[in-house]
Design a protein around this motif. Sequence first.
Motif, PDB file in Angstrom:
ATOM      1  N   LEU A   1       0.825  -1.209   0.000  1.00  0.00           N
ATOM      2  CA  LEU A   1       0.000   0.000   0.000  1.00  0.00           C
ATOM      3  C   LEU A   1       0.859   1.259   0.000  1.00  0.00           C
ATOM      4  O   LEU A   1       0.387   2.335  -0.353  1.00  0.00           O
ATOM      5  CB  LEU A   1      -0.935   0.005   1.208  1.00  0.00           C
ATOM      6  CG  LEU A   1      -2.063  -1.027   1.156  1.00  0.00           C
ATOM      7  CD1 LEU A   1      -2.767  -1.116   2.502  1.00  0.00           C
ATOM      8  CD2 LEU A   1      -3.063  -0.678   0.056  1.00  0.00           C
ATOM      9  N   LEU A   2       2.120   1.140   0.418  1.00  0.00           N
ATOM     10  CA  LEU A   2       3.109   2.207   0.267  1.00  0.00           C
ATOM     11  C   LEU A   2       4.363   1.603  -0.358  1.00  0.00           C
ATOM     12  O   LEU A   2       4.873   0.593   0.147  1.00  0.00           O
ATOM     13  CB  LEU A   2       3.457   2.841   1.609  1.00  0.00           C
ATOM     14  CG  LEU A   2       2.505   3.920   2.149  1.00  0.00           C
ATOM     15  CD1 LEU A   2       2.995   4.403   3.511  1.00  0.00           C
ATOM     16  CD2 LEU A   2       2.397   5.099   1.194  1.00  0.00           C
ATOM     17  N   PRO A   3       4.860   2.193  -1.446  1.00  0.00           N
ATOM     18  CA  PRO A   3       6.047   1.641  -2.114  1.00  0.00           C
ATOM     19  C   PRO A   3       7.290   1.718  -1.217  1.00  0.00           C
ATOM     20  O   PRO A   3       7.290   2.331  -0.150  1.00  0.00           O
ATOM     21  CB  PRO A   3       6.192   2.542  -3.349  1.00  0.00           C
ATOM     22  CG  PRO A   3       4.841   3.145  -3.551  1.00  0.00           C
ATOM     23  CD  PRO A   3       4.256   3.303  -2.180  1.00  0.00           C
TER      24      PRO A   3
ATOM     25  N   LYS B   1      -5.800   8.812 -15.665  1.00  0.00           N
ATOM     26  CA  LYS B   1      -4.526   8.299 -16.159  1.00  0.00           C
ATOM     27  C   LYS B   1      -4.180   6.929 -15.573  1.00  0.00           C
ATOM     28  O   LYS B   1      -3.496   6.129 -16.218  1.00  0.00           O
ATOM     29  CB  LYS B   1      -3.401   9.283 -15.806  1.00  0.00           C
ATOM     30  CG  LYS B   1      -3.644  10.705 -16.258  1.00  0.00           C
ATOM     31  CD  LYS B   1      -2.610  11.642 -15.647  1.00  0.00           C
ATOM     32  CE  LYS B   1      -2.924  13.094 -15.926  1.00  0.00           C
ATOM     33  NZ  LYS B   1      -1.992  14.011 -15.211  1.00  0.00           N
ATOM     34  N   THR B   2      -4.612   6.690 -14.336  1.00  0.00           N
ATOM     35  CA  THR B   2      -4.269   5.449 -13.641  1.00  0.00           C
ATOM     36  C   THR B   2      -5.500   4.904 -12.927  1.00  0.00           C
ATOM     37  O   THR B   2      -6.435   5.647 -12.618  1.00  0.00           O
ATOM     38  CB  THR B   2      -3.154   5.690 -12.595  1.00  0.00           C
ATOM     39  OG1 THR B   2      -3.563   6.728 -11.700  1.00  0.00           O
ATOM     40  CG2 THR B   2      -1.852   6.083 -13.277  1.00  0.00           C
ATOM     41  N   ARG B   3      -5.484   3.622 -12.608  1.00  0.00           N
ATOM     42  CA  ARG B   3      -6.636   3.002 -11.940  1.00  0.00           C
ATOM     43  C   ARG B   3      -6.825   3.569 -10.537  1.00  0.00           C
ATOM     44  O   ARG B   3      -7.947   3.839 -10.102  1.00  0.00           O
ATOM     45  CB  ARG B   3      -6.444   1.488 -11.871  1.00  0.00           C
ATOM     46  CG  ARG B   3      -7.614   0.777 -11.199  1.00  0.00           C
ATOM     47  CD  ARG B   3      -7.394  -0.723 -11.098  1.00  0.00           C
ATOM     48  NE  ARG B   3      -8.499  -1.371 -10.404  1.00  0.00           N
ATOM     49  CZ  ARG B   3      -8.511  -2.641 -10.024  1.00  0.00           C
ATOM     50  NH1 ARG B   3      -7.463  -3.410 -10.312  1.00  0.00           N
ATOM     51  NH2 ARG B   3      -9.546  -3.138  -9.390  1.00  0.00           N
ATOM     52  N   PHE B   4      -5.711   3.720  -9.805  1.00  0.00           N
ATOM     53  CA  PHE B   4      -5.727   4.314  -8.476  1.00  0.00           C
ATOM     54  C   PHE B   4      -4.879   5.577  -8.503  1.00  0.00           C
ATOM     55  O   PHE B   4      -4.155   5.824  -9.469  1.00  0.00           O
ATOM     56  CB  PHE B   4      -5.218   3.315  -7.442  1.00  0.00           C
ATOM     57  CG  PHE B   4      -6.052   2.058  -7.346  1.00  0.00           C
ATOM     58  CD1 PHE B   4      -7.308   2.098  -6.779  1.00  0.00           C
ATOM     59  CD2 PHE B   4      -5.587   0.851  -7.848  1.00  0.00           C
ATOM     60  CE1 PHE B   4      -8.099   0.953  -6.706  1.00  0.00           C
ATOM     61  CE2 PHE B   4      -6.361  -0.307  -7.774  1.00  0.00           C
ATOM     62  CZ  PHE B   4      -7.629  -0.245  -7.208  1.00  0.00           C
ATOM     63  N   VAL B   5      -4.930   6.368  -7.441  1.00  0.00           N
ATOM     64  CA  VAL B   5      -4.299   7.683  -7.528  1.00  0.00           C
ATOM     65  C   VAL B   5      -2.788   7.618  -7.687  1.00  0.00           C
ATOM     66  O   VAL B   5      -2.185   8.536  -8.256  1.00  0.00           O
ATOM     67  CB  VAL B   5      -4.668   8.580  -6.326  1.00  0.00           C
ATOM     68  CG1 VAL B   5      -6.132   8.964  -6.368  1.00  0.00           C
ATOM     69  CG2 VAL B   5      -4.294   7.938  -5.000  1.00  0.00           C
TER      70      VAL B   5
ATOM     71  N   LYS C   1      -1.802   0.000  -8.744  1.00  0.00           N
ATOM     72  CA  LYS C   1      -2.016  -0.746  -7.515  1.00  0.00           C
ATOM     73  C   LYS C   1      -2.705   0.123  -6.468  1.00  0.00           C
ATOM     74  O   LYS C   1      -2.448   1.319  -6.381  1.00  0.00           O
ATOM     75  CB  LYS C   1      -0.678  -1.267  -6.954  1.00  0.00           C
ATOM     76  CG  LYS C   1      -0.016  -2.337  -7.804  1.00  0.00           C
ATOM     77  CD  LYS C   1       1.244  -2.841  -7.122  1.00  0.00           C
ATOM     78  CE  LYS C   1       1.902  -3.956  -7.927  1.00  0.00           C
ATOM     79  NZ  LYS C   1       3.143  -4.455  -7.261  1.00  0.00           N
ATOM     80  N   LEU C   2      -3.549  -0.506  -5.680  1.00  0.00           N
ATOM     81  CA  LEU C   2      -4.220   0.173  -4.576  1.00  0.00           C
ATOM     82  C   LEU C   2      -3.200   0.777  -3.624  1.00  0.00           C
ATOM     83  O   LEU C   2      -2.191   0.157  -3.303  1.00  0.00           O
ATOM     84  CB  LEU C   2      -5.085  -0.837  -3.813  1.00  0.00           C
ATOM     85  CG  LEU C   2      -5.758  -0.344  -2.532  1.00  0.00           C
ATOM     86  CD1 LEU C   2      -6.902   0.597  -2.857  1.00  0.00           C
ATOM     87  CD2 LEU C   2      -6.253  -1.550  -1.710  1.00  0.00           C
TER      88      LEU C   2
END
Length: 204
Positions: A73-75, A140-144, A148-149
Motif C-alpha cells: 500500500l506504500l512503495p 490516467k491510472t486506476r488508483f491515484v 495498484k491500490l
Amino acid sequence: MYQLYYSPGACSLAIHTLLIELGQPFELINKNDVDFAAINPLGAVPVLRDGDTLIREGAAIVLYLVEKHGSELLPEAGTPERANALQWLMFANATVHPAYSKLFFIMRALDGDAAQDKAFEAAAQAAGKLWALVDEQLGKTRFVTGDKLGIADILLTVYANWGGFFTVDIPLGANVRRMLSDVSALPSFQKALTTEGVDYKAAA
C-alpha cells in the motif's frame, strides 16, 4: 494486540481497513464507550494504542503500521514511487479531510438559513475542486498512485462517503466513482463497514 479507538464511518474507518489488510489482530473501541478525553484531549479519532505507544494522528498511524509490518500500500522507501504515494497520502489527510471538516463545522455552527446555505455552497465548491484533481489523476491510472491500490485511495474512499451528511451536492467525477466502487468492494473495506454498521453510498 493493537487497540483502535474509532467512531463509526469516521476517518478511523481507513485505519480499521488497513489493520484488516495487514492481517493484524486488534481490539476496536468506540470512543463513546470510554473516557476518550483522557486518551485524546482533542476528541478526534483515530487513535491507535500499541502497548505503551499511543498515536493520535491518522497519517502517522498509517506510516507506523506500514513501516512496522510492510505492505504494498506504500512503495519502498527512498523511491520516487514512495514520494508520490506520500504526496497523495498527505493530500488526502491534510487537504481533502479539512475540506469536509469545514462542511461539518458549518452544519453544527449555523442554523438552517440563507447564511448556512451560502456557506455550504462555497465549501462544497472548494471540495469539488479537490475531487476534480483526483478525477483528473484517475483518468490516467486506476488508483491515484498507479495501477495498484494505495493507502490514499482508502482514505479518499472514506471521506467521499461523508457527502451524504450534507444537503449540498459535492460533485464526484466518473473516474472517482469508479475508484470508490473498486475500493469499497474490497473484502477488508466491506468487513470494516459491516463491523462499524456503516452504509456506503458514495460510489452510487
